[in-house]
Design an enzyme around this catalytic site. Structure first.
Site, PDB file in Angstrom:
ATOM      1  N   TYR A  47       0.834  -1.208   0.000  1.00 46.27           N
ATOM      2  CA  TYR A  47       0.000   0.000   0.000  1.00 46.27           C
ATOM      3  C   TYR A  47       0.875   1.266   0.000  1.00 46.27           C
ATOM      4  O   TYR A  47       0.730   2.118  -0.896  1.00 46.27           O
ATOM      5  CB  TYR A  47      -0.935  -0.015   1.212  1.00 46.27           C
ATOM      6  CG  TYR A  47      -2.405   0.236   0.880  1.00 46.27           C
ATOM      7  CD1 TYR A  47      -2.786   0.856  -0.299  1.00 46.27           C
ATOM      8  CD2 TYR A  47      -3.407  -0.137   1.766  1.00 46.27           C
ATOM      9  CE1 TYR A  47      -4.122   1.075  -0.593  1.00 46.27           C
ATOM     10  CE2 TYR A  47      -4.755   0.077   1.490  1.00 46.27           C
ATOM     11  CZ  TYR A  47      -5.098   0.686   0.300  1.00 46.27           C
ATOM     12  OH  TYR A  47      -6.422   0.904   0.009  1.00 46.27           O
ATOM     13  N   GLU A  90       2.295   6.401  -7.099  1.00 46.66           N
ATOM     14  CA  GLU A  90       1.250   7.296  -7.609  1.00 46.66           C
ATOM     15  C   GLU A  90       1.625   8.769  -7.405  1.00 46.66           C
ATOM     16  O   GLU A  90       1.492   9.593  -8.307  1.00 46.66           O
ATOM     17  CB  GLU A  90      -0.078   6.999  -6.906  1.00 46.66           C
ATOM     18  CG  GLU A  90      -0.633   5.634  -7.319  1.00 46.66           C
ATOM     19  CD  GLU A  90      -1.847   5.221  -6.509  1.00 46.66           C
ATOM     20  OE1 GLU A  90      -2.612   6.094  -6.072  1.00 46.66           O
ATOM     21  OE2 GLU A  90      -2.026   4.006  -6.302  1.00 46.66           O
TER      22      GLU A  90
HETATM   23  C1  LIG Z   1     -11.662  11.510  -8.251  1.00 49.78           C
HETATM   24  C2  LIG Z   1     -10.286  11.598  -7.747  1.00 49.78           C
HETATM   25  C3  LIG Z   1     -10.108  11.074  -6.395  1.00 49.78           C
HETATM   26  C4  LIG Z   1      -8.738  11.232  -5.920  1.00 49.78           C
HETATM   27  C5  LIG Z   1      -8.616  10.894  -4.484  1.00 49.78           C
HETATM   28  C6  LIG Z   1      -7.236  10.679  -4.122  1.00 49.78           C
HETATM   29  C7  LIG Z   1      -7.029  10.218  -2.728  1.00 49.78           C
HETATM   30  C8  LIG Z   1      -6.667   8.782  -2.665  1.00 49.78           C
HETATM   31  C9  LIG Z   1      -6.025   8.390  -1.417  1.00 49.78           C
HETATM   32  C10 LIG Z   1      -5.827   6.917  -1.315  1.00 49.78           C
HETATM   33  C11 LIG Z   1      -4.927   6.372  -2.311  1.00 49.78           C
HETATM   34  C12 LIG Z   1      -4.905   4.879  -2.376  1.00 49.78           C
HETATM   35  C13 LIG Z   1      -3.987   4.488  -3.430  1.00 49.78           C
HETATM   36  C14 LIG Z   1      -4.004   3.039  -3.624  1.00 49.78           C
HETATM   37  C15 LIG Z   1      -2.949   2.408  -3.924  1.00 49.78           C
HETATM   38  C16 LIG Z   1      -2.964   0.977  -4.015  1.00 49.78           C
HETATM   39  O1  LIG Z   1      -3.908   0.267  -4.245  1.00 49.78           O
HETATM   40  S1  LIG Z   1      -1.497   0.338  -3.758  1.00 49.78           S
HETATM   41  C17 LIG Z   1      -1.722  -1.404  -3.739  1.00 49.78           C
HETATM   42  C18 LIG Z   1      -2.045  -1.934  -2.371  1.00 49.78           C
HETATM   43  N1  LIG Z   1      -3.450  -1.837  -2.113  1.00 49.78           N
HETATM   44  C19 LIG Z   1      -4.137  -2.656  -1.300  1.00 49.78           C
HETATM   45  O2  LIG Z   1      -3.604  -3.622  -0.771  1.00 49.78           O
HETATM   46  C20 LIG Z   1      -5.569  -2.370  -1.048  1.00 49.78           C
HETATM   47  C21 LIG Z   1      -6.368  -2.966  -2.058  1.00 49.78           C
HETATM   48  N2  LIG Z   1      -7.728  -2.531  -1.908  1.00 49.78           N
HETATM   49  C22 LIG Z   1      -8.623  -3.149  -1.158  1.00 49.78           C
HETATM   50  O3  LIG Z   1      -8.369  -4.120  -0.530  1.00 49.78           O
HETATM   51  C23 LIG Z   1     -10.045  -2.671  -1.214  1.00 49.78           C
HETATM   52  O4  LIG Z   1     -10.167  -1.840  -2.298  1.00 49.78           O
HETATM   53  C24 LIG Z   1     -10.558  -1.972   0.048  1.00 49.78           C
HETATM   54  C25 LIG Z   1     -11.898  -1.355  -0.282  1.00 49.78           C
HETATM   55  C26 LIG Z   1      -9.568  -0.888   0.491  1.00 49.78           C
HETATM   56  C27 LIG Z   1     -10.722  -2.945   1.205  1.00 49.78           C
HETATM   57  O5  LIG Z   1     -11.418  -4.008   0.887  1.00 49.78           O
HETATM   58  P1  LIG Z   1     -12.605  -4.619   1.785  1.00 49.78           P
HETATM   59  O6  LIG Z   1     -13.556  -5.170   0.803  1.00 49.78           O
HETATM   60  O7  LIG Z   1     -13.153  -3.672   2.774  1.00 49.78           O
HETATM   61  O8  LIG Z   1     -11.893  -5.682   2.655  1.00 49.78           O
HETATM   62  P2  LIG Z   1     -11.908  -7.216   2.504  1.00 49.78           P
HETATM   63  O9  LIG Z   1     -11.381  -7.744   3.784  1.00 49.78           O
HETATM   64  O10 LIG Z   1     -11.155  -7.593   1.290  1.00 49.78           O
HETATM   65  O11 LIG Z   1     -13.447  -7.596   2.276  1.00 49.78           O
HETATM   66  C28 LIG Z   1     -14.492  -7.342   3.238  1.00 49.78           C
HETATM   67  C29 LIG Z   1     -15.643  -8.308   3.005  1.00 49.78           C
HETATM   68  O12 LIG Z   1     -16.212  -8.128   1.728  1.00 49.78           O
HETATM   69  C30 LIG Z   1     -16.048  -9.302   0.945  1.00 49.78           C
HETATM   70  N3  LIG Z   1     -15.758  -8.891  -0.430  1.00 49.78           N
HETATM   71  C31 LIG Z   1     -15.247  -7.723  -0.815  1.00 49.78           C
HETATM   72  N4  LIG Z   1     -15.106  -7.674  -2.135  1.00 49.78           N
HETATM   73  C32 LIG Z   1     -15.537  -8.873  -2.595  1.00 49.78           C
HETATM   74  C33 LIG Z   1     -15.642  -9.467  -3.884  1.00 49.78           C
HETATM   75  N5  LIG Z   1     -15.226  -8.792  -4.988  1.00 49.78           N
HETATM   76  N6  LIG Z   1     -16.116 -10.692  -3.968  1.00 49.78           N
HETATM   77  C34 LIG Z   1     -16.514 -11.381  -2.891  1.00 49.78           C
HETATM   78  N7  LIG Z   1     -16.447 -10.888  -1.635  1.00 49.78           N
HETATM   79  C35 LIG Z   1     -15.964  -9.653  -1.496  1.00 49.78           C
HETATM   80  C36 LIG Z   1     -14.901 -10.027   1.583  1.00 49.78           C
HETATM   81  O13 LIG Z   1     -14.874 -11.392   1.340  1.00 49.78           O
HETATM   82  C37 LIG Z   1     -15.164  -9.732   3.037  1.00 49.78           C
HETATM   83  O14 LIG Z   1     -16.235 -10.521   3.522  1.00 49.78           O
HETATM   84  P3  LIG Z   1     -16.084 -11.376   4.864  1.00 49.78           P
HETATM   85  O15 LIG Z   1     -15.000 -12.366   4.580  1.00 49.78           O
HETATM   86  O16 LIG Z   1     -17.417 -12.004   5.048  1.00 49.78           O
HETATM   87  O17 LIG Z   1     -15.732 -10.387   5.945  1.00 49.78           O
END
Ligand SMILES: CCCCCCCCCCCCC/C=C/C(=O)SCCNC(=O)CCNC(=O)[C@H](O)C(C)(C)COP(=O)(O)OP(=O)(O)OC[C@H]1O[C@@H](n2cnc3c(N)ncnc32)[C@H](O)[C@@H]1OP(=O)(O)O
Length: 242
Positions: A164, A171
């Site tokens: 991250y 970026e």
């Molecule tokens: C308009 C211009 C805007 C500009 C704004 C600029 C500001 C930006 C600032 C921030 C910059 C960020 C830059 C990002 C850089 C990168 O990505 S670098 C690479 C590293 N990144 C990561 O490791 C993060 C990757 N991202 C994520 O993981 C997600 O996008 C998240 C939203 C941040 C978090 O995911 P989340 O879903 O909340 O967590 P999980 O634990 O994975 O899932 C929660 C539960 O939801 C289920 N689930 C989610 N998605 C799916 C799916 N596609 N299919 C099935 N199930 C899904 C998941 O299984 C979990 O369920 P439970 O197991 O029941 O809890």
């Protein structure tokens, strides 16, 4: 009396059936979606490796994978929809910020400004995103199929600790490299006087985007740290509503 009780039971059964059909449909769609996204990002990984092995340089790499990248990263917008309709338990805001910032990077920065496409920082965020997404989508796929290997779960909730911040560095350096070109060309900007009587300076907009990482990135990072504690260490975490 008996008939109204029966009606109640029939209604309940119908509701349960509807819910089951809905969740079976949602699971089928999510499985398809996650397999498609894992494949897309794997294709991207292979294309990048192939390019680098063949050419021995990162110059031209972005252009060679741009179409695949734009397609799969833009398609990720449906994830905001998944949260909005409630088929995944994730915050619309957290997912929205993550997906929109990526789409912004792809379309309005890297794709729009040719002169920065060969920057090392572009390769940095491309590699970081690719590793992240292959891991993340394969985690969701195996999880939905109830056959989740521990190393994928471990990777999903550990890799991000390093990836991250590295992604953010890539970026931010890319946007920084874009600033002089944007200033000189005046792209996406609107100067006064014009018939709408509004002005917009894309150069300052990019600076504001860079500054917005300061409050927004920690929120995403701490969200992932909470998810990590919940999934890997079984901690019960009470999330605030959107
Ligand atoms: C308009 C211009 C805007 C500009 C704004 C600029 C500001 C930006 C600032 C921030 C910059 C960020 C830059 C990002 C850089 C990168 O990505 S670098 C690479 C590293 N990144 C990561 O490791 C993060 C990757 N991202 C994520 O993981 C997600 O996008 C998240 C939203 C941040 C978090 O995911 P989340 O879903 O909340 O967590 P999980 O634990 O994975 O899932 C929660 C539960 O939801 C289920 N689930 C989610 N998605 C799916 C799916 N596609 N299919 C099935 N199930 C899904 C998941 O299984 C979990 O369920 P439970 O197991 O029941 O809890």
């Amino acid at each position: 009396m008996a008939s109204s009780e029966e009606d109640g039971t029939v209604e309940e059964k119908e509701n349960n059936n509807k819910k089951r059909t809905k969740s079976a449909l949602a699971t089928a769609w999510l499985t398809f979606y996650n397999i498609a996204m894992t494949t897309g990002w794997l294709v991207l990984a292979l294309a990048m490796m192939h390019f680098y092995i063949q050419k021995g340089t990162h110059k031209g790499l972005y252009r060679s994978v741009a179409r695949t990248l734009k397609f799969f990263q833009t398609f990720a917008l449906v994830e905001v929809g998944h949260c909005a309709i409630g088929i995944v338990k994730t915050s619309v805001i957290v997912t929205g910020v993550q997906v929109c910032s990526r789409i912004f990077m792809v379309w309005f920065v890297t794709n729009s400004i040719r002169q920065i496409q060969n920057e090392e920082s572009v390769i940095l965020f491309l590699v970081v995103w690719t590793v992240t997404e292959v891991t993340r989508y394969s985690y969701y796929t195996f999880n939905l199929l109830n056959h989740l290997p521990y190393f994928i779960k471990w990777a999903r909730y550990n890799f991000f600790i390093i990836l991250y911040p590295l992604g953010v560095v890539g970026e931010l350096f890319t946007i920084y490299a874009a600033l002089p070109f944007v200033r000189r060309s005046g792209m996406y900007s609107l100067r006064l006087p014009n018939k709408y009587n509004v002005s917009f300076d894309y150069h300052y907009c990019l600076i504001i985007v860079m500054l917005s990482y300061i409050p927004l990135f920690p929120q995403l990072y701490f969200h992932m740290l909470r998810q990590r504690r919940k999934v890997l260490h079984g901690e019960v975490i009470v999330e605030k509503d959107d």
